[in-house]
Design an enzyme around this catalytic site. Sequence first.
Site, PDB file in Angstrom:
ATOM      1  N   GLY A  10      71.256  97.309  28.840  1.00  0.00           N
ATOM      2  CA  GLY A  10      69.861  97.285  28.423  1.00  0.00           C
ATOM      3  C   GLY A  10      68.984  98.146  29.314  1.00  0.00           C
ATOM      4  O   GLY A  10      69.438  98.709  30.315  1.00  0.00           O
ATOM      5  N   TYR A 131      61.762  82.613  20.243  1.00  0.00           N
ATOM      6  CA  TYR A 131      62.106  83.438  21.404  1.00  0.00           C
ATOM      7  C   TYR A 131      61.506  82.840  22.677  1.00  0.00           C
ATOM      8  O   TYR A 131      62.197  82.680  23.690  1.00  0.00           O
ATOM      9  CB  TYR A 131      61.584  84.869  21.197  1.00  0.00           C
ATOM     10  CG  TYR A 131      61.751  85.761  22.407  1.00  0.00           C
ATOM     11  CD1 TYR A 131      63.006  86.032  22.935  1.00  0.00           C
ATOM     12  CD2 TYR A 131      60.635  86.330  23.034  1.00  0.00           C
ATOM     13  CE1 TYR A 131      63.162  86.850  24.052  1.00  0.00           C
ATOM     14  CE2 TYR A 131      60.781  87.148  24.147  1.00  0.00           C
ATOM     15  CZ  TYR A 131      62.038  87.399  24.653  1.00  0.00           C
ATOM     16  OH  TYR A 131      62.182  88.201  25.765  1.00  0.00           O
ATOM     17  N   LYS A 135      63.589  81.214  25.884  1.00  0.00           N
ATOM     18  CA  LYS A 135      63.433  81.749  27.240  1.00  0.00           C
ATOM     19  C   LYS A 135      62.900  80.668  28.192  1.00  0.00           C
ATOM     20  O   LYS A 135      63.277  80.616  29.371  1.00  0.00           O
ATOM     21  CB  LYS A 135      62.511  82.966  27.239  1.00  0.00           C
ATOM     22  CG  LYS A 135      63.086  84.193  26.539  1.00  0.00           C
ATOM     23  CD  LYS A 135      64.344  84.734  27.220  1.00  0.00           C
ATOM     24  CE  LYS A 135      64.035  85.422  28.518  1.00  0.00           C
ATOM     25  NZ  LYS A 135      65.255  86.024  29.139  1.00  0.00           N
TER      26      LYS A 135
END
Length: 289
Positions: A10, A131, A135
């Site tokens: 990433g 999301y 997280k």
Amino acid sequence: MKALITGSGGQLGRELLKQLKETPIEAVGYDIPAFDITDKAAVEKIIAAEKPDVIVSCGAMTNVDGCETNREAAMAVNGEGPKNLAEIARDRGIKMVHVSTDYVFDGDGITENGVLRPYVESDPIAPKTVYGESKALGEKYVSEILEQYFIVRTAWLYGDGHNFVKTMLGLADKYPEITVVNDQVGSPTSTVDLARAIIALMQTENYGLYHGTCEGQCSWYDFAVEIFRQKGIEISVKPVTSEEYVSKTPRPKYSVLKNQGLEKLGLNTFRPWKEALTEYLKWLEASEN
């Protein structure tokens, strides 16, 4: 010291490996499918063989719309994955850096004396998306399982990979006019600055929760206009509201984070966002030639 970077393919993972090459710290990078953080047994075998002193957890499911439509996968990757890494780190006496997000907040901002202020590390979280929930779960596991941990929240990240800057430049090649949301505010953050802060932080024993974003704030519209200004691109950019921009998932209206913890340590090396953008655009042009 030896660092093991997860999610090494990433944007942030790539930058960490690049910068670590310039330090005495040995570094190895792993990514899926070879390193699947939801498979604890397989991951533990690799960590046992590598024997790192610190694990930097960059791997995550970051497709916000994808998380919204696949809650189970989001919770597995962003929640259970960090839990697996934290348990292995605890059992082996390894430090851990876990990268998190502004999406753990509600995105409405906090008003004091009639003025909207940036979120600090001690502000209560209240995620509004899958999301953000996933997280937040990852943060919870890491902070509960480990004592030797750094959680670093960031936002609006760009670097070597797919990101907003490249998207805007790509659209400018195709269209004379584009529309960009003007009522979502945050701090565009370069992976160069974030990686630098993480490398400095992980060499300390100042464990805890930190925010890490470039200084200053703007809307996505402002960000796009500045990209085109710096590149000298003539294009019409039309501001629109979040309601006018069709999206499966609500985006935070206010994502500005204050690097309060890093400031207290004297480790807030983040540059103003426009300055960091200038360097990135120069790098991008050089890498394409």
